[in-house]
Design a protein around this motif. Sequence first.
Motif, mmCIF file in Angstrom:
data_model
loop_
_atom_site.group_PDB
_atom_site.id
_atom_site.type_symbol
_atom_site.label_atom_id
_atom_site.label_comp_id
_atom_site.label_asym_id
_atom_site.label_seq_id
_atom_site.Cartn_x
_atom_site.Cartn_y
_atom_site.Cartn_z
ATOM 1 N N ASN A 130 2.158 1.582 -3.503
ATOM 2 C CA ASN A 130 1.062 1.830 -4.440
ATOM 3 C C ASN A 130 0.599 3.281 -4.415
ATOM 4 O O ASN A 130 0.013 3.770 -5.370
ATOM 5 N N PRO A 157 -1.863 -7.352 -6.001
ATOM 6 C CA PRO A 157 -1.971 -6.871 -4.622
ATOM 7 C C PRO A 157 -1.135 -7.657 -3.628
ATOM 8 O O PRO A 157 -1.172 -8.886 -3.593
ATOM 9 N N LEU A 173 4.463 -4.731 -7.644
ATOM 10 C CA LEU A 173 4.047 -3.493 -8.291
ATOM 11 C C LEU A 173 5.049 -3.221 -9.407
ATOM 12 O O LEU A 173 6.256 -3.253 -9.170
ATOM 13 N N ASN A 188 0.822 -1.212 0.000
ATOM 14 C CA ASN A 188 0.000 0.000 0.000
ATOM 15 C C ASN A 188 0.856 1.263 0.000
ATOM 16 O O ASN A 188 0.518 2.250 -0.645
ATOM 17 N N GLN A 199 -0.047 -4.594 -11.336
ATOM 18 C CA GLN A 199 0.062 -4.810 -9.905
ATOM 19 C C GLN A 199 -0.640 -6.098 -9.514
ATOM 20 O O GLN A 199 -1.667 -6.446 -10.080
ATOM 21 N N ASN A 247 -1.872 7.271 -10.975
ATOM 22 C CA ASN A 247 -1.097 6.243 -11.663
ATOM 23 C C ASN A 247 0.224 6.730 -12.256
ATOM 24 O O ASN A 247 0.938 5.944 -12.879
ATOM 25 N N LYS A 282 2.101 3.343 -13.326
ATOM 26 C CA LYS A 282 1.803 1.969 -12.934
ATOM 27 C C LYS A 282 1.469 1.179 -14.188
ATOM 28 O O LYS A 282 0.633 1.589 -14.986
#
Length: 130
Positions: A22, A65, A69, A19, A63, A44, A60
């Motif tokens: 991200n 989760p 990433l 997280n 990914q 992003n 990005k």
Amino acid sequence: MFIETPKAQVTKSKEETFNFLNDLSNFRQLMPENIDKFEVLNENRFLFALKGMPEIVLEKKEQTPFDQLVLGAASEKLPFTLTADISEVGSEQSEVVLSFKGEFNAMMAMMIKSPITNFINTLSTNLGKI
């Protein structure tokens, strides 16, 4: 060209680490001291520039989760990806390996290998401090 950092020990769970990465605004904390510019363009994409280097926009790409990433260059001129692979060590500890993968001609690869290696090693070192 492929460059990989040693594992960075992070005192956050795998989910918290994912997280953190991200949220692209957090990359400011990971940047080297010679950062000249850092700007989040949207959720992003972000732009950064190191002193004496051109601006680079990362976005990005993929990914998974809590596991991975993948960021990539928004420009087709310098096609590369920066991947963070996250593994769990304990409930409040994770490890992150950063890898850089790009396709460059031999001359370009020779010129950028050292600065890119230093850059991702700094990201990795700073990630261990969060």
